[in-house]
Motif scaffolding. Structure first.
Motif, PDB file in Angstrom:
ATOM      1  N   ASP A 140     -14.867  -3.458  -0.264  1.00  0.00           N
ATOM      2  CA  ASP A 140     -13.590  -2.923   0.207  1.00  0.00           C
ATOM      3  C   ASP A 140     -12.406  -3.776  -0.228  1.00  0.00           C
ATOM      4  N   LYS A 141     -12.686  -4.922  -0.858  1.00  0.00           N
ATOM      5  CA  LYS A 141     -11.610  -5.827  -1.261  1.00  0.00           C
ATOM      6  C   LYS A 141     -11.524  -6.057  -2.767  1.00  0.00           C
ATOM      7  N   ASP A 153     -16.508 -16.633   0.726  1.00  0.00           N
ATOM      8  CA  ASP A 153     -16.222 -15.923   1.973  1.00  0.00           C
ATOM      9  C   ASP A 153     -14.898 -16.404   2.580  1.00  0.00           C
ATOM     10  N   LEU A 179     -18.521  -9.855  -7.031  1.00  0.00           N
ATOM     11  CA  LEU A 179     -17.489  -9.705  -5.995  1.00  0.00           C
ATOM     12  C   LEU A 179     -17.445  -8.271  -5.479  1.00  0.00           C
ATOM     13  N   PRO A 199      -8.009  -5.499   2.367  1.00  0.00           N
ATOM     14  CA  PRO A 199      -8.741  -4.374   1.770  1.00  0.00           C
ATOM     15  C   PRO A 199      -7.847  -3.592   0.820  1.00  0.00           C
ATOM     16  N   ARG A 212     -20.390  -7.775  -3.129  1.00  0.00           N
ATOM     17  CA  ARG A 212     -20.319  -8.517  -1.868  1.00  0.00           C
ATOM     18  C   ARG A 212     -19.119  -8.110  -1.021  1.00  0.00           C
ATOM     19  N   TYR A 213     -18.007  -7.734  -1.685  1.00  0.00           N
ATOM     20  CA  TYR A 213     -16.783  -7.386  -0.951  1.00  0.00           C
ATOM     21  C   TYR A 213     -16.254  -6.030  -1.461  1.00  0.00           C
ATOM     22  N   MET A 259     -12.032 -15.055   0.302  1.00  0.00           N
ATOM     23  CA  MET A 259     -11.879 -13.603   0.383  1.00  0.00           C
ATOM     24  C   MET A 259     -11.465 -13.145   1.772  1.00  0.00           C
ATOM     25  N   SER A 260     -11.595 -13.985   2.784  1.00  0.00           N
ATOM     26  CA  SER A 260     -11.155 -13.605   4.137  1.00  0.00           C
ATOM     27  C   SER A 260      -9.644 -13.395   4.194  1.00  0.00           C
TER      28      SER A 260
END
Length: 458
Positions: free
Chosen positions: A385-386, A439, A379, A447, A382-383, A442-443
């Motif tokens: 900033d989150k 995706d 995670l 952030p 892939r993400y 997590m959308s």
């Protein structure tokens, strides 16, 4: 303006340099002899794991490059199971590391640097009293017993978990104090260099032998040796009280640490010579009274399982300097601001350190826990900033307050729980359908954001 610091340990020595650089007249008083000329007693010198927070404070003082020259980067945990099998667990992304450094060598270096900046250090001087109203400290010469008073504009207690300065502050009304001990203690052991002077195990790793209720760790030294620390319950079986003879110790290591036993030729001597030392957490408030204040372990001692004791103390120094800048060197205002920022973070890292002990000794060997950690790493990749794992927040994100790292990690745990309820993710989070599901989930995640670590970050 004069500043007297009780304690010439790591935090006191760094703070003395920082204040001297700022133009203050600084004198340190240390109960022990000068370790640069006296032999340091073995057995209580757990190697330190310096991470970004400590390095950031050293950088501000212009000392980071100098200190890194006596450190060894460790890029991963190296797990040793009871059969001698090894498993690497990277600490962060590629290139991220924590640094193994000898407490004694670091302290010697910081004291010498402080003296180069004009700081005076008086050794074998024991603090016996503090008058917070007159900002006067009373010291006793350990060789003669002679007592004398030192009046300063500011007195700072940097004298460790069993601080003499704090003990005098405790005598005042409405001073809150708690100290708690783990059931476990620790004992220092040793792995010498190989015959050719090299390392007997992987050099750039923190080695861990997790055994559920106890563990052994080993950190590398520049000379090719490893400083080992056995964390074990004081009572019970196994426990330090049950290891009374060489036969007991031999049997214990043969059963639980068979791969390390051949690497420890001085095991018996180390085990029965080095002391069993307690693991204490200290919380108190307030940290300031008039022009007297506490810093480092004197204000907030933590157990060593997140490797943040020194880093937290160094960060104290960084935040205090920011507070002085914010208040134009008005010490009463700066000290109050310093406590406002640091007290929640000190409490947070104390709790996180105990939680990490459970993780290091037990969970790191659990397959479900390891799979969860693998998902967290995925995670983060892939993400970025989150999602940032707790260890990375604490160790590599020096501008995230400990209290915010704790809050974010609690939210992350709930997020991971919810993601693992998605069947595609639970089966294989790298599959096409799983990635679509991730995706989508997590959308809806915002952030990462956090409160400032000091006034300079507002």
């Amino acid at each position: 303006m004069t500043v007297s610091i009780s304690g010439a340990g790591l935090v006191g020595s760094l703070l003395a340099t920082m204040l001297a650089q700022r133009g203050y007249s600084v004198k340190m008083f240390e109960r022990r002899p000068d370790m640069r000329s006296a032999s340091i007693s073995a057995g209580k010198s757990i190697n330190l794991a310096m991470s970004n927070r400590g390095l950031r404070a050293l950088q501000i003082a212009g000392l980071d490059k100098h200190i890194q020259s006596i450190a060894i980067p460790m890029y991963c945990r190296m797990m040793h199971d009871e059969q001698g099998n090894l498993r690497e667990q990277p600490y962060g992304t590629a290139g991220q590391a924590i640094n193994s450094v000898s407490r004694g060598e670091l302290n010697k270096t910081l004291m010498s640097i402080a003296e180069q900046h004009g700081v005076t250090i008086e050794f074998e001087q024991r603090c016996v009293d503090i008058d917070v109203n007159s900002t006067t400290a009373t010291f006793e010469r350990t060789d003669s017993g002679e007592r004398y008073n030192v009046k300063s504009d500011i007195i700072i207690g940097a004298d460790g978990a069993f601080s003499a300065v704090r003990s005098r502050m405790q005598q005042h009304d409405r001073f809150a104090y708690s100290q708690s001990y783990l059931d476990h203690s620790y004992k220092e052991l040793h792995i010498p260099p190989a015959a050719d002077g090299g390392f007997r195990m992987a050099k750039n790793a923190l080695h861990i032998w997790p055994r559920h209720s106890f563990m052994l760790i080993a950190l590398p030294n520049l000379d090719g040796s490893f400083t080992c620390t056995l964390f074990l319950a004081h009572k019970g079986n196994p426990g330090f009280e049950s290891l009374k003879t060489e036969a007991d110790v031999q049997e214990f290591f043969e059963r639980y640490f068979p791969d390390v036993l051949p690497l420890m030729p001085t095991l018996m001597e180390d085990f029965f010579t080095n002391p069993e030392s307690s693991l204490v957490t200290v919380k108190c408030s307030p940290w300031t009274m008039n022009n007297v204040m506490l810093i480092g372990d004197a204000a907030h001692a933590v157990v060593p399982f997140y490797g943040q004791g020194m880093n937290c103390g160094f960060e104290d120094c960084r935040v205090l300097l920011d507070c002085l800048t914010e208040t134009h060197d008005s010490w009463p205002e700066a000290m109050q601001l310093y406590m406002q920022y640091r007290k929640p973070d000190a409490d947070a890292i104390a709790d996180l350190a105990i939680e990490n002990f459970v993780e290091m000794r037990d969970k790191v060997a659990d397959v479900h826990f390891l799979r969860r950690k693998q998902l967290e790493a995925f995670l983060h990749q892939r993400y970025p900033d989150k999602f940032v794992p707790q260890y990375s927040l604490v160790t590599f994100h020096e501008d995230v307050p400990y209290s915010e790292a704790q809050r974010i990690s609690r939210a992350n745990a709930q997020l991971v729980d919810s993601l693992l309820e998605i069947q595609e993710v639970k089966m294989d989070w790298t599959s096409g359908r799983a990635l679509q599901a991730l995706d989508k989930a997590m959308s809806h995640v915002k952030p990462l954001s956090h409160s400032p670590i000091s006034p300079a970050h507002r």
